[in-house]
Motif scaffolding. Structure first.
Motif, PDB file in Angstrom:
ATOM      1  N   VAL A 119       0.066  15.624   2.073  1.00  0.00           N
ATOM      2  CA  VAL A 119      -0.001  16.956   1.467  1.00  0.00           C
ATOM      3  C   VAL A 119      -0.881  17.871   2.311  1.00  0.00           C
ATOM      4  N   ALA A 120      -0.358  19.043   2.633  1.00  0.00           N
ATOM      5  CA  ALA A 120      -1.113  20.101   3.313  1.00  0.00           C
ATOM      6  C   ALA A 120      -1.665  19.645   4.668  1.00  0.00           C
ATOM      7  N   LEU A 121      -0.769  19.165   5.517  1.00  0.00           N
ATOM      8  CA  LEU A 121      -1.134  18.808   6.891  1.00  0.00           C
ATOM      9  C   LEU A 121      -1.792  20.005   7.562  1.00  0.00           C
ATOM     10  N   PRO A 122      -2.978  19.834   8.142  1.00  0.00           N
ATOM     11  CA  PRO A 122      -3.574  20.946   8.888  1.00  0.00           C
ATOM     12  C   PRO A 122      -3.100  20.901  10.344  1.00  0.00           C
ATOM     13  N   ASP A 123      -2.822  22.041  10.888  1.00  0.00           N
ATOM     14  CA  ASP A 123      -2.431  22.110  12.286  1.00  0.00           C
ATOM     15  C   ASP A 123      -3.701  22.192  13.120  1.00  0.00           C
ATOM     16  N   ILE A 124      -4.305  21.034  13.368  1.00  0.00           N
ATOM     17  CA  ILE A 124      -5.581  20.993  14.081  1.00  0.00           C
ATOM     18  C   ILE A 124      -5.445  21.416  15.529  1.00  0.00           C
ATOM     19  N   GLU A 125      -4.219  21.501  16.012  1.00  0.00           N
ATOM     20  CA  GLU A 125      -3.978  21.922  17.388  1.00  0.00           C
ATOM     21  C   GLU A 125      -3.928  23.448  17.525  1.00  0.00           C
ATOM     22  N   ARG A 126      -3.570  24.148  16.451  1.00  0.00           N
ATOM     23  CA  ARG A 126      -3.348  25.598  16.560  1.00  0.00           C
ATOM     24  C   ARG A 126      -4.103  26.467  15.561  1.00  0.00           C
ATOM     25  N   ALA A 127      -4.463  25.932  14.407  1.00  0.00           N
ATOM     26  CA  ALA A 127      -5.091  26.763  13.373  1.00  0.00           C
ATOM     27  C   ALA A 127      -6.432  27.305  13.854  1.00  0.00           C
ATOM     28  N   PRO A 128      -6.667  28.594  13.666  1.00  0.00           N
ATOM     29  CA  PRO A 128      -7.936  29.180  14.123  1.00  0.00           C
ATOM     30  C   PRO A 128      -9.087  28.806  13.191  1.00  0.00           C
TER      31      PRO A 128
ATOM     32  N   VAL B   9       0.827  -1.207   0.000  1.00  0.00           N
ATOM     33  CA  VAL B   9       0.000   0.000   0.000  1.00  0.00           C
ATOM     34  C   VAL B   9       0.862   1.259   0.000  1.00  0.00           C
ATOM     35  N   ILE B  10       0.423   2.224  -0.805  1.00  0.00           N
ATOM     36  CA  ILE B  10       0.953   3.587  -0.773  1.00  0.00           C
ATOM     37  C   ILE B  10      -0.218   4.482  -0.386  1.00  0.00           C
ATOM     38  N   LEU B  11      -0.029   5.321   0.621  1.00  0.00           N
ATOM     39  CA  LEU B  11      -1.055   6.261   1.050  1.00  0.00           C
ATOM     40  C   LEU B  11      -0.786   7.625   0.436  1.00  0.00           C
ATOM     41  N   ILE B  12      -1.831   8.254  -0.059  1.00  0.00           N
ATOM     42  CA  ILE B  12      -1.738   9.633  -0.547  1.00  0.00           C
ATOM     43  C   ILE B  12      -2.829  10.412   0.176  1.00  0.00           C
ATOM     44  N   ALA B  13      -2.420  11.228   1.135  1.00  0.00           N
ATOM     45  CA  ALA B  13      -3.386  11.914   1.989  1.00  0.00           C
ATOM     46  C   ALA B  13      -3.281  13.422   1.840  1.00  0.00           C
ATOM     47  N   HIS B  14      -4.430  14.075   1.973  1.00  0.00           N
ATOM     48  CA  HIS B  14      -4.505  15.529   1.938  1.00  0.00           C
ATOM     49  C   HIS B  14      -5.235  16.021   3.184  1.00  0.00           C
ATOM     50  N   SER B  15      -4.707  17.076   3.792  1.00  0.00           N
ATOM     51  CA  SER B  15      -5.357  17.790   4.875  1.00  0.00           C
ATOM     52  C   SER B  15      -5.736  16.854   6.033  1.00  0.00           C
ATOM     53  N   LEU B  16      -6.989  16.826   6.442  1.00  0.00           N
ATOM     54  CA  LEU B  16      -7.369  15.998   7.583  1.00  0.00           C
ATOM     55  C   LEU B  16      -7.109  14.516   7.305  1.00  0.00           C
ATOM     56  N   GLY B  17      -7.062  14.119   6.043  1.00  0.00           N
ATOM     57  CA  GLY B  17      -6.704  12.747   5.695  1.00  0.00           C
ATOM     58  C   GLY B  17      -5.305  12.391   6.176  1.00  0.00           C
ATOM     59  N   VAL B  18      -4.409  13.388   6.231  1.00  0.00           N
ATOM     60  CA  VAL B  18      -3.053  13.162   6.745  1.00  0.00           C
ATOM     61  C   VAL B  18      -3.121  12.801   8.229  1.00  0.00           C
TER      62      VAL B  18
END
Length: 183
Positions: A94-103, A64-73
């Motif tokens: 791709v495009a990891l969201p900082d769910i701990e800090r992003a407003p 398996v190869i995973l290809i994740a974007h945003s919350l999928g990461v």
């Protein structure tokens, strides 16, 4: 590794990937690629999203190869402990969201916090933009380092989605090909 030799699991973020999104396009273009569907793209829960990813990995018949974007990461990284050893051979995040800090993120997204920081048991690539409204580049760099991932500086590319002008995203496909060549 060639795409024909693996199952490519595509993991969209919040709201899924609309038809014009590079992930939806890649799913149609890569013969062994498929989007891992979630029950609810708009009100995600960590258990459900991670469970779906774990099920898809367990059902794979090839590496398996995973290809994740945003919350999928984030969901992919949280699902890693449930993967059988050696099944996932690599991941492009791709495009990891900082769910701990992003407003301004919905509470359903914040429920995925904290983002795991354990080293990943497979090679990975983190593609981060310097102008992503959901994650400062330095935070993406910090997570890439913690995971043992290579970091790609995508420049001023926003959230690397349709809104930022990344429909087909041919540069991303080239990065994927280069990454897979080295697996």
């Amino acid at each position: 590794m060639k795409t024909a030799d693996c199952d490519i699991l595509i993991l969209p973020g919040l709201s899924g990937s609309e038809e014009e999104h590079w992930q939806a396009r890649w799913a149609g273009r890569l013969s062994t690629g498929r989007i891992v569907e979630q029950d609810d793209w708009h009100e995600p829960t960590p258990a459900a999203w991670c469970g779906r990813i774990a099920q898809a990995v367990a059902a794979a018949t090839r590496p398996v190869i995973l290809i994740a974007h945003s919350l999928g990461v984030v969901a992919a990284v949280e699902a890693v402990p449930s993967f059988a050893e050696g099944v996932v051979r690599g991941a492009v995040f791709v495009a990891l969201p900082d769910i701990e800090r992003a407003p301004g993120l919905p509470e359903s997204v914040r429920a995925f916090a904290p983002i795991p920081r354990d080293p990943l048991p497979f090679p990975s690539l983190v593609v981060a933009s310097r102008t992503d409204p959901y994650c400062a580049y330095e935070r993406a760099e910090d997570f890439a380092y913690a995971w043992g991932a290579a970091l790609v500086d995508a420049g001023e590319s926003g959230h690397i989605n349709v809104a930022s002008g990344h429909g087909p995203w041919p540069e991303g496909l080239m990065r994927l090909a280069g990454f897979m060549k080295n697996l």
